[in-house]
Design a protein around this motif. Structure first.
Motif, PDB file in Angstrom:
ATOM      1  N   PHE A  97      86.174  11.430  75.307  1.00 42.96           N
ATOM      2  CA  PHE A  97      85.627  11.156  76.315  1.00 42.96           C
ATOM      3  C   PHE A  97      86.024  11.588  77.615  1.00 42.96           C
ATOM      4  N   THR A  98      85.079  11.177  78.709  1.00 44.64           N
ATOM      5  CA  THR A  98      85.013  11.415  79.995  1.00 44.64           C
ATOM      6  C   THR A  98      84.915  11.151  81.316  1.00 44.64           C
ATOM      7  N   PHE A  99      84.976  10.620  81.980  1.00 41.92           N
ATOM      8  CA  PHE A  99      84.569   9.136  83.225  1.00 41.92           C
ATOM      9  C   PHE A  99      82.708   9.157  83.123  1.00 41.92           C
ATOM     10  N   GLU A 100      82.253  10.340  82.875  1.00 42.02           N
ATOM     11  CA  GLU A 100      81.170  10.403  82.963  1.00 42.02           C
ATOM     12  C   GLU A 100      80.274   9.803  81.888  1.00 42.02           C
ATOM     13  N   SER A 101      81.123   9.833  80.081  1.00 43.83           N
ATOM     14  CA  SER A 101      80.736   9.194  79.653  1.00 43.83           C
ATOM     15  C   SER A 101      80.543   7.023  79.344  1.00 43.83           C
ATOM     16  N   GLY A 102      81.693   7.418  80.511  1.00 43.94           N
ATOM     17  CA  GLY A 102      81.963   5.395  80.553  1.00 43.94           C
ATOM     18  C   GLY A 102      82.339   4.830  79.714  1.00 43.94           C
ATOM     19  N   ILE A 103      82.365   3.313  79.860  1.00 43.58           N
ATOM     20  CA  ILE A 103      82.741   2.471  78.777  1.00 43.58           C
ATOM     21  C   ILE A 103      82.110   2.250  78.072  1.00 43.58           C
ATOM     22  N   ARG A 104      82.575   2.118  76.619  1.00 40.28           N
ATOM     23  CA  ARG A 104      82.406   2.919  75.275  1.00 40.28           C
ATOM     24  C   ARG A 104      82.064   1.419  74.124  1.00 40.28           C
ATOM     25  N   GLY A 105      82.841   0.407  74.893  1.00 39.70           N
ATOM     26  CA  GLY A 105      82.218  -0.889  74.562  1.00 39.70           C
ATOM     27  C   GLY A 105      81.321  -1.788  74.860  1.00 39.70           C
ATOM     28  N   ASN A 106      81.375  -2.276  73.903  1.00 40.50           N
ATOM     29  CA  ASN A 106      80.905  -4.306  74.792  1.00 40.50           C
ATOM     30  C   ASN A 106      81.737  -4.557  74.397  1.00 40.50           C
ATOM     31  N   LEU A 107      82.696  -4.660  75.713  1.00 40.63           N
ATOM     32  CA  LEU A 107      83.579  -6.224  75.681  1.00 40.63           C
ATOM     33  C   LEU A 107      83.444  -7.544  75.805  1.00 40.63           C
ATOM     34  N   ASN A 108      84.486  -8.229  75.750  1.00 37.01           N
ATOM     35  CA  ASN A 108      84.538  -9.962  75.527  1.00 37.01           C
ATOM     36  C   ASN A 108      85.650  -9.953  76.179  1.00 37.01           C
ATOM     37  N   MET A 109      85.534 -10.467  77.270  1.00 39.65           N
ATOM     38  CA  MET A 109      87.157 -10.762  77.888  1.00 39.65           C
ATOM     39  C   MET A 109      87.293 -12.501  78.264  1.00 39.65           C
ATOM     40  N   VAL A 110      88.551 -12.902  77.496  1.00 37.08           N
ATOM     41  CA  VAL A 110      88.610 -14.433  78.119  1.00 37.08           C
ATOM     42  C   VAL A 110      89.987 -14.140  78.650  1.00 37.08           C
ATOM     43  N   SER A 111      89.827 -15.145  80.236  1.00 35.85           N
ATOM     44  CA  SER A 111      91.150 -15.402  80.881  1.00 35.85           C
ATOM     45  C   SER A 111      92.066 -16.627  80.443  1.00 35.85           C
ATOM     46  N   SER A 112      92.574 -16.464  80.609  1.00 37.37           N
ATOM     47  CA  SER A 112      93.549 -17.988  80.817  1.00 37.37           C
ATOM     48  C   SER A 112      94.299 -18.163  81.459  1.00 37.37           C
ATOM     49  N   LEU A 113      94.652 -18.795  82.949  1.00 37.41           N
ATOM     50  CA  LEU A 113      95.351 -18.986  83.843  1.00 37.41           C
ATOM     51  C   LEU A 113      96.190 -19.227  83.911  1.00 37.41           C
ATOM     52  N   VAL A 114      97.945 -18.410  83.739  1.00 37.37           N
ATOM     53  CA  VAL A 114      99.411 -19.717  83.783  1.00 37.37           C
ATOM     54  C   VAL A 114     100.088 -19.404  85.199  1.00 37.37           C
ATOM     55  N   LYS A 115     100.922 -20.135  85.283  1.00 42.76           N
ATOM     56  CA  LYS A 115     101.445 -20.320  86.779  1.00 42.76           C
ATOM     57  C   LYS A 115     103.048 -19.890  86.288  1.00 42.76           C
ATOM     58  N   PRO A 116     104.046 -20.475  87.350  1.00 50.68           N
ATOM     59  CA  PRO A 116     104.974 -20.146  87.112  1.00 50.68           C
ATOM     60  C   PRO A 116     105.873 -21.606  86.771  1.00 50.68           C
ATOM     61  N   GLY A 117     106.544 -21.561  85.557  1.00 48.19           N
ATOM     62  CA  GLY A 117     107.110 -22.675  85.206  1.00 48.19           C
ATOM     63  C   GLY A 117     106.706 -23.361  83.884  1.00 48.19           C
ATOM     64  N   ASP A 118     105.496 -22.400  83.332  1.00 43.99           N
ATOM     65  CA  ASP A 118     104.852 -22.067  82.533  1.00 43.99           C
ATOM     66  C   ASP A 118     105.906 -21.798  80.910  1.00 43.99           C
ATOM     67  N   ASP A 119     106.480 -22.348  80.138  1.00 42.60           N
ATOM     68  CA  ASP A 119     107.030 -21.851  79.368  1.00 42.60           C
ATOM     69  C   ASP A 119     106.172 -21.215  78.073  1.00 42.60           C
TER      70      ASP A 119
END
Length: 354
Positions: free
Chosen positions: A246-268
């Motif tokens: 790896f070098t920064f020039e080779s960059g991102i290697r994976g085709n990434l899937n991202m899932v975001s779940s919002l949370v808030k203070p007070g959640d258990d």
């Protein structure tokens, strides 16, 4: 024959419609493509500290922030930043070894290395002075080493402390077993978050390391939810691997899937993880590179809203095909305008998360 005044009227009407369409198009483009993190105000350089930057994952985070700080538009940077938060002088050696190899002779000077007593909240707070955001881990690799002279007040010259690595150091010793060191990792995490709160940190990125047990995951999340610092909890159910070429020039290697779940203070914390798919499904590659995780951590600071807290789950669907540039161009491409190749793909996917 059409009168001239009619032609002029039609022309003006067409021009007005065209201008209206262009303005609405540019407005919609700016609304959808504008970052909500540090990149939203690129002139205001946000300063980042990396806890455990002596480790391989932490060192890559440091290198990416260092490159991003040299490029306008990321909103990251600052004099003597990024900052490596370590425990002993050995941290600088480990960090620069990774920077030298992965980031084309990059270097972290003494002004970027802050040796810190992780058992003292006030000490950590002082080391975070001037910092806007921090990157830290849930569980570190711990290695007992002699305290560097003239650093910790009140320590004798023969004292030892734990150097901590995010999340692994090649050929490093595991002086403390992960399963039997839960209290040590919890103390590290609790002290760090308390210091971040006291120092006025705006946002933290917490990377769940591979050795994080379920009980530690829940306790760390509980500390985050009870605190007042917005956070991005970054994790993957894939096996985390290291790329040897790896070098920064080779960059991102994976085709990434991202899932975001919002949370808030007070959640258990327990309810949160009981309803969360920790193991993930069996589709995809099943392996995610540490280098890709580091890039996602830094891109989240650039693209995602710092005022919100979230759990960001990352999985690799497949690998991008690497093409030898010698076969497609006589001159190699330039990367002086990119902090990480293909980071634009991460940015475009994060735009659609929230």
């Amino acid at each position: 024959m059409i009168p001239r005044n009619v032609l002029n009227y039609v022309f003006l009407l067409f021009a007005a419609c065209l201008n209206s369409a262009e303005s609405s198009f540019s407005l919609s483009m700016s609304e959808t493509s504008r970052p909500r993190g540090s990149g939203a105000f690129p002139a205001n350089k946000q300063k980042v500290s990396i806890f455990g930057a002596a480790g391989y994952l932490g060192a890559n985070c440091f290198g990416f922030v260092q490159r991003a700080g040299s490029i306008y538009g990321t909103g990251l940077g600052g004099i003597s930043f990024p900052r490596c938060i370590g425990a002993t002088g050995f941290a600088a050696q480990c960090l620069n070894k990774v920077l030298l190899r992965n980031f084309k002779l990059a270097f972290a000077g003494e002004d970027s290395i802050y040796l810190t007593d992780m058992a003292d909240v006030n000490y950590i707070k002082r080391r975070l002075k001037g910092t806007d955001a921090a990157v830290l881990g849930t569980a570190y690799q711990l290695e007992k080493r002699p305290v560097t002279s003239n650093t910790y007040e009140g320590r004798n010259p023969n004292a030892k402390t734990y150097e901590f690595y995010l999340d692994d150091r090649r050929a490093g010793r595991n002086d403390v077993d992960f399963e039997s060191s839960l209290n040590i990792h919890l103390d590290f995490f609790r002290n760090t978050m308390q210091a971040c709160s006291d120092a006025g940190i705006k946002h933290v990125v917490v990377i769940e390391t591979p050795n994080t047990a379920d009980v530690l995951r829940r306790e760390c999340t509980k500390i985050l939810l009870e605190g007042d610092v917005p956070f991005t909890y970054l994790r993957t159910s894939d096996e985390m691997i290291q790329l040897n070429d790896f070098t920064f020039e080779s960059g991102i290697r994976g085709n990434l899937n991202m899932v975001s779940s919002l949370v808030k203070p007070g959640d258990d914390s327990d309810d949160l993880w009981d309803s969360f798919d920790v193991q993930g499904d069996s589709t995809g590659l099943g392996k995610t590179a540490r280098e890709d995780m580091a890039a996602v951590a830094i891109q989240s600071l650039i693209s995602l809203d710092w005022s919100k807290s979230r759990i960001l789950d990352v999985r690799t669907n497949n690998l991008f095909i690497q093409t030898d540039i010698n076969y497609i161009a006589t001159k190699p491409p330039k990367f002086d305008k990119e902090w990480c190749v293909r980071s634009n793909l991460l940015a475009s996917r994060m735009e659609r998360l929230e």
